[in-house]
Motif scaffolding. Structure first.
Motif, mmCIF file in Angstrom:
data_model
loop_
_atom_site.group_PDB
_atom_site.id
_atom_site.type_symbol
_atom_site.label_atom_id
_atom_site.label_comp_id
_atom_site.label_asym_id
_atom_site.label_seq_id
_atom_site.Cartn_x
_atom_site.Cartn_y
_atom_site.Cartn_z
ATOM 1 N N GLU A 33 42.453 33.603 -73.890
ATOM 2 C CA GLU A 33 43.338 34.524 -73.177
ATOM 3 C C GLU A 33 44.650 33.851 -72.787
ATOM 4 O OE1 GLU A 33 41.211 32.634 -71.928
ATOM 5 O OE2 GLU A 33 41.139 32.584 -69.746
ATOM 6 N N THR A 34 44.704 32.501 -72.782
ATOM 7 C CA THR A 34 45.926 31.799 -72.355
ATOM 8 C C THR A 34 46.819 31.526 -73.553
ATOM 9 O OG1 THR A 34 44.803 29.646 -72.509
ATOM 10 C CG2 THR A 34 44.815 30.750 -70.351
ATOM 11 N N VAL A 35 46.390 30.582 -74.401
ATOM 12 C CA VAL A 35 47.116 30.236 -75.631
ATOM 13 C C VAL A 35 46.048 29.930 -76.685
ATOM 14 C CG1 VAL A 35 49.057 29.246 -74.334
ATOM 15 C CG2 VAL A 35 47.235 27.738 -75.117
ATOM 16 N N LEU A 63 41.674 16.007 -73.054
ATOM 17 C CA LEU A 63 41.490 17.379 -73.549
ATOM 18 C C LEU A 63 40.612 18.195 -72.603
ATOM 19 C CD1 LEU A 63 40.588 16.457 -77.248
ATOM 20 C CD2 LEU A 63 42.850 16.988 -76.322
ATOM 21 N N ILE A 64 40.822 19.503 -72.631
ATOM 22 C CA ILE A 64 39.971 20.416 -71.866
ATOM 23 C C ILE A 64 38.754 20.784 -72.715
ATOM 24 C CG2 ILE A 64 39.848 22.755 -70.892
ATOM 25 C CD1 ILE A 64 42.828 22.478 -70.176
ATOM 26 N N VAL A 65 37.580 20.822 -72.084
ATOM 27 C CA VAL A 65 36.359 21.218 -72.782
ATOM 28 C C VAL A 65 36.022 22.661 -72.396
ATOM 29 C CG1 VAL A 65 33.891 20.760 -73.026
ATOM 30 C CG2 VAL A 65 35.524 18.853 -72.929
ATOM 31 N N ALA A 115 36.939 9.154 -65.780
ATOM 32 C CA ALA A 115 35.553 9.478 -65.432
ATOM 33 C C ALA A 115 35.396 10.973 -65.173
ATOM 34 C CB ALA A 115 35.154 8.684 -64.191
ATOM 35 N N THR A 116 36.501 11.720 -65.317
ATOM 36 C CA THR A 116 36.448 13.163 -65.068
ATOM 37 C C THR A 116 36.736 13.928 -66.357
ATOM 38 O OG1 THR A 116 38.786 13.093 -64.521
ATOM 39 C CG2 THR A 116 37.229 12.998 -62.669
ATOM 40 N N VAL A 117 36.295 15.187 -66.379
ATOM 41 C CA VAL A 117 36.589 16.048 -67.529
ATOM 42 C C VAL A 117 37.120 17.392 -67.024
ATOM 43 C CG1 VAL A 117 34.197 16.916 -67.648
ATOM 44 C CG2 VAL A 117 35.653 17.022 -69.686
ATOM 45 N N ALA A 140 39.505 21.566 -76.769
ATOM 46 C CA ALA A 140 40.639 22.259 -77.392
ATOM 47 C C ALA A 140 41.893 22.155 -76.542
ATOM 48 C CB ALA A 140 40.308 23.731 -77.633
ATOM 49 N N PRO A 141 42.896 21.453 -77.039
ATOM 50 C CA PRO A 141 44.232 21.538 -76.441
ATOM 51 C C PRO A 141 44.946 22.733 -77.037
ATOM 52 C CG PRO A 141 44.284 19.995 -78.250
ATOM 53 C CD PRO A 141 42.879 20.553 -78.211
ATOM 54 N N SER A 142 46.141 23.033 -76.574
ATOM 55 C CA SER A 142 46.903 24.103 -77.207
ATOM 56 C C SER A 142 47.190 23.716 -78.662
ATOM 57 C CB SER A 142 48.202 24.345 -76.436
ATOM 58 O OG SER A 142 48.906 23.134 -76.247
ATOM 59 N N PRO A 224 47.278 12.098 -66.978
ATOM 60 C CA PRO A 224 48.046 11.576 -68.096
ATOM 61 C C PRO A 224 48.879 12.643 -68.791
ATOM 62 C CG PRO A 224 45.804 10.751 -68.133
ATOM 63 C CD PRO A 224 45.857 11.791 -67.061
ATOM 64 N N GLY A 225 48.454 13.889 -68.720
ATOM 65 C CA GLY A 225 49.190 14.921 -69.442
ATOM 66 C C GLY A 225 50.339 15.535 -68.664
ATOM 67 N N MET A 226 50.598 15.049 -67.442
ATOM 68 C CA MET A 226 51.662 15.675 -66.650
ATOM 69 C C MET A 226 53.008 15.064 -67.015
ATOM 70 S SD MET A 226 49.439 15.620 -63.203
ATOM 71 C CE MET A 226 50.580 16.229 -62.020
HETATM 72 O O1 TXA Z 1 44.661 27.352 -71.104
HETATM 73 C C1 TXA Z 1 44.624 26.171 -71.425
HETATM 74 O O2 TXA Z 1 44.588 25.268 -70.585
HETATM 75 C C2 TXA Z 1 44.635 25.832 -72.922
HETATM 76 C C3 TXA Z 1 43.479 26.554 -73.618
HETATM 77 C C4 TXA Z 1 43.376 26.193 -75.076
HETATM 78 O O3 TXA Z 1 42.298 26.255 -72.934
HETATM 79 N N1 TXA Z 1 44.529 24.423 -73.107
HETATM 80 C C5 TXA Z 1 45.582 23.599 -73.034
HETATM 81 O O4 TXA Z 1 45.283 22.265 -73.227
HETATM 82 O O5 TXA Z 1 46.705 23.973 -72.830
HETATM 83 P P1 TXA Z 1 46.369 21.113 -73.288
HETATM 84 O O6 TXA Z 1 45.658 19.941 -73.820
HETATM 85 O O7 TXA Z 1 47.560 21.550 -74.034
HETATM 86 O O8 TXA Z 1 46.690 20.840 -71.768
HETATM 87 C C6 TXA Z 1 45.637 20.416 -70.936
HETATM 88 C C7 TXA Z 1 46.122 19.615 -69.780
HETATM 89 C C8 TXA Z 1 46.771 18.301 -70.195
HETATM 90 O O9 TXA Z 1 48.000 18.171 -69.545
HETATM 91 C C9 TXA Z 1 45.794 17.246 -69.701
HETATM 92 O O10 TXA Z 1 46.426 16.073 -69.291
HETATM 93 C C10 TXA Z 1 45.077 17.937 -68.563
HETATM 94 O O11 TXA Z 1 44.975 19.255 -68.997
HETATM 95 N N2 TXA Z 1 43.736 17.375 -68.388
HETATM 96 C C11 TXA Z 1 42.671 17.519 -69.190
HETATM 97 N N3 TXA Z 1 41.627 16.792 -68.736
HETATM 98 C C12 TXA Z 1 42.042 16.175 -67.617
HETATM 99 C C13 TXA Z 1 41.441 15.268 -66.702
HETATM 100 N N4 TXA Z 1 40.193 14.845 -66.828
HETATM 101 N N5 TXA Z 1 42.193 14.835 -65.661
HETATM 102 C C14 TXA Z 1 43.452 15.268 -65.520
HETATM 103 N N6 TXA Z 1 44.084 16.112 -66.355
HETATM 104 C C15 TXA Z 1 43.393 16.555 -67.386
#
Ligand code: TXA
Ligand code: MG
Length: 337
Positions: A33-35, A63-65, A115-117, A140-142, A224-226
């Motif tokens: 529903e997001t991307v 990555l987001i699970v 250590a987090t997901v 899945a990332p975007s 790390p993704g910010m």
């Molecule tokens: O809606 C969404 O979030 C979409 C759909 C596909 O689920 N996913 C998405 O994923 O946009 P991505 O990888 O483009 O962005 C995910 C963000 C990243 O900035 C990453 O750093 C952060 O989530 N992230 C993921 N796991 C993390 C963790 N354990 N700690 C901190 N940040 C986390």
């Protein structure tokens, strides 16, 4: 990852086929529903490595699970505190990612060694069916090259990554249109890591004040993704508070929430005015605007413009997440009028 082969078109897969490809360690773009997400088996480090390679994504960005429902959580997280339960009951399935202590079944590659997901239940029937049939959590990332514009249609995915993936499940345009809101939950405290598809006001009305400090420190990211520069079109983009009277480039695009009141001396179409104007919602509705945001940016980016002017959104509701995207899209070129 498939061999790089520009021009090849990835197939639209059925649910069963997508599930089979994912179980064999392949890469499939999936609708949420997001991307659109670029999915792989979250328990298989080799499959997950293909995501980083296809996107050109640095390994420090976790990555987001995705899971199809609440009952799957023990497969990916070690703890699920009360406040997480409260948030999940209210907002899942939906655009909310919770960052929680990970279970051993999640490889370090998925979390970049943290250590987090980050976990979420997406609100899209096709995605949840694929998850159930495959019977694996999906990382899945975007589904865009690293740092680029997020895909909200199957066509965006094809244009950007079509030759690097094993297939796509077409699910129409994404309803929400911006990524999930990301909250980290640690020792009962809740912190905002990234604003997204659920407004902070809604979250705070359920659980009380949320710590916003991680967001304020984007230049020294705690997640790390910010990263300061992200979601960027190839065309230079300037974020402004008001529409400039004179378009700064010969061919200038304009991205604006509601009907722009352009100075009459510069009507649209004249040499000095805006070449292409994208109005996201004539009534100023931020939810409708979010749903169209990335599609409008993709169109502006494809229009061979010299630059894009993007007008700041109101700092409320989804406007906060949209301003976050604009700030990062304009990082290198930001000028505030
Ligand atoms: O809606 C969404 O979030 C979409 C759909 C596909 O689920 N996913 C998405 O994923 O946009 P991505 O990888 O483009 O962005 C995910 C963000 C990243 O900035 C990453 O750093 C952060 O989530 N992230 C993921 N796991 C993390 C963790 N354990 N700690 C901190 N940040 C986390
Ligand atoms: Mg992304």
């Amino acid at each position: 990852m498939k061999e790089h082969n520009p021009g090849s078109v990835c197939q639209n897969l059925t649910i069963d086929c997508a599930a089979a490809v994912l179980r064999q360690g392949g890469l499939v773009a999936l609708p949420t529903e997001t991307v659109y997400g670029l999915g792989a088996d979250a328990t298989d480090p080799v499959a997950v490595a293909k995501i980083f390679a296809a996107k050109g994504r640095p390994y420090f960005d976790p990555l987001i699970v995705h899971v199809p429902d609440f009952d799957w959580l023990p497969r990916v997280v070690r703890e699920f505190p009360g406040v997480a339960q409260q948030l999940a009951e209210r907002f899942w399935p939906g655009p909310l990612t919770l960052v929680l202590p990970k279970s051993d079944s999640v490889p370090d590659l998925v979390t970049s060694g943290l250590a987090t997901v980050g976990v979420r239940v997406p609100d899209h029937d096709l995605m949840r069916q694929v998850l159930r049939v495959a019977d694996i959590p999906i990382a899945a990332p975007s589904a865009n090259p690293f740092g680029g514009l997020s895909p909200t249609t199957a066509e965006h995915v094809r244009m950007q990554l079509g030759d690097r993936i094993d297939g796509i499940v077409e699910g129409g345009p994404c309803r929400v249109g911006i990524e999930s809101t990301i909250l980290k939950i640690e020792q009962g405290r809740v912190a905002l890591f990234c604003p997204g598809g659920i407004g902070l006001e809604e979250i705070e009305s359920l659980i009380g004040p949320v710590d916003r400090s991680p967001l304020m420190n984007c230049d020294a990211p705690t997640a790390p993704g910010m990263l300061a520069s992200h979601y960027a079109p190839a065309t230079p983009l300037m974020m402004v508070n008001q529409i400039p009277c004179v378009a700064p480039w010969a061919r200038t695009g304009l991205l604006v929430l509601s009907e722009p009141r352009l100075p009459s001396s510069f009507p649209v179409g004249s040499a000095t005015s805006y070449t292409l104007v994208e109005v996201l919602s004539p009534t100023g509705d931020l939810i409708a605007a979010a749903a169209r945001f990335f599609q409008a940016l993709h169109r502006l980016d494809a229009a061979k413009l010299d630059g894009i002017i993007a007008v700041r959104f109101p700092d409320e509701g989804l406007g906060i997440a949209l301003n976050d995207r604009l700030k990062r899209a304009s990082h290198a070129n930001a000028v505030i009028f």
